[in-house]
Design an enzyme around this catalytic site. Sequence first.
Site, mmCIF file in Angstrom:
data_model
loop_
_atom_site.group_PDB
_atom_site.id
_atom_site.type_symbol
_atom_site.label_atom_id
_atom_site.label_comp_id
_atom_site.label_asym_id
_atom_site.label_seq_id
_atom_site.Cartn_x
_atom_site.Cartn_y
_atom_site.Cartn_z
ATOM 1 N N HIS A 95 24.801 15.217 0.205
ATOM 2 C CA HIS A 95 24.089 15.216 -1.199
ATOM 3 C C HIS A 95 24.738 16.744 -1.808
ATOM 4 O O HIS A 95 24.972 16.858 -2.698
ATOM 5 C CB HIS A 95 22.562 15.449 -0.708
ATOM 6 N N GLU A 104 15.120 21.241 -5.303
ATOM 7 C CA GLU A 104 15.225 19.922 -5.309
ATOM 8 C C GLU A 104 14.490 19.269 -3.968
ATOM 9 O O GLU A 104 13.764 18.205 -4.267
ATOM 10 C CB GLU A 104 16.525 19.232 -5.299
ATOM 11 N N GLU A 138 28.194 16.134 -3.223
ATOM 12 C CA GLU A 138 28.146 15.412 -4.492
ATOM 13 C C GLU A 138 27.820 16.445 -5.485
ATOM 14 O O GLU A 138 28.380 16.287 -6.732
ATOM 15 C CB GLU A 138 26.786 14.539 -4.481
ATOM 16 N N HIS A 139 26.871 17.377 -5.386
ATOM 17 C CA HIS A 139 26.565 18.446 -6.412
ATOM 18 C C HIS A 139 27.900 19.013 -6.755
ATOM 19 O O HIS A 139 28.179 19.362 -7.728
ATOM 20 C CB HIS A 139 25.541 19.374 -6.065
#
Length: 427
Positions: free
Chosen positions: A65, A140, A68-69
């Site tokens: 994740h 997040e 991905e950012h």
Amino acid sequence: MKCYDYSSIGERCYEERLDNGLLVRVVPKKDFARKYAFIAIDFGSIDTSFTVEQKRHRVPDGIAHYLEHKMFDLPDANAMNLFAAQGGSPNAFTSYAMTAYYFSCTENFDENLRTLLTMVMTPHFTPESVEKERGIIAQEIKMYEDSADSRVYEDLFAALYAEHPVRVPISGTVESIGEITAQTLYDCYNAFYQPSNMILCVAGDVDAQQVIAAARELTGSTKAQIPERHYGKTESMLPVKKRTQRRMEVSMPSFSVGFKCEAPASGRETMLQEIIGDLAAEILIGESSPLYQRLYEDGLIDAGFSAGYESVKEACMITAGGDSKDPDAVLSAMLAEADRIRAEGFDTELFERLKKSSLGRRTRDLDSFESICYRNCAYFFDGTDYFRFPEVFASVTKEAVQEFLCRVIRPERSAISMILPKEQEVF
């Protein structure tokens, strides 16, 4: 370039496997203004333990994740800004099993496609940018930790599985992402972001040859070996814990119940078990089932209740959940209904109606470019061609669904996760 016709669903697909291993699929949608491109990497949150060139790696939870950012950063630009200037609407996601980047547009498709491919093939991580992102992702994670909907499922997976990394949240934890560095991001990128570990799927009124030519130009010529992944020892069908609960700011208890089931072999068997599992859940406690109607009338479930089959590489289960004033009563009713079905069976008419309805929903989903591209990629990683789903549906029998339901819906295979309202303070 090969061309496949799927007459039963009225679809056509152009396909080519490049020398570097990348599979390109183009689904033509003539006279549509909108175009959609989706590139997926067979790398998700569960892929934290792997071997590359005989060297074993264990990377921090949440790194897929995090990566991905960071992939939107280019050496001299930000890909989001490039898409915006070209009229493209981009996004990305990380799931347990894959990472995907995609865009939709009505103009400048070729330019947006080139931006997408360039972005995915151009890692650019600096210590400063990695550190800056850490706070954003930590916020997040905390948001998900404060969400009862997220916590109830994450707690269920942790209760069901002893070793499989599906028990860990997709974004990791604030502590685990603290261990991520530019070097660990490069290690994961170099291991998994290889054309041979990707698929590009495009839907729209586009020239398939031009799509393939752009992919060939921008994804390189090297075909790399795909890492060997490690998901822990083969899991027992018994959960780690039978129940887990926590208190949060909710007005009514929220719950999720899971029943572990054996993982299918790859390929067609993956799709077959998914269809069988979904039908079993529908027959047991779907909206058309007698049990659902009874629980709804008794006020034990509401319209937000759902049930279905979940599968993530060697981790498979039937789940059901929603809000309820008495989650334990719902679980007891599910087990009692499974016992009744074991003794009496279920209605053939109900089975045929649900099977036809499920096939119809999948067929209608072909109107969605997002669904076409996502499902083509996900099923490709599972070793099968998604557009073959009508053939798989045709092979599903009532006996197979009953056997699955009776084998899986048992008390010893179950776990329940509950989110309860915080106790009111007494003044």
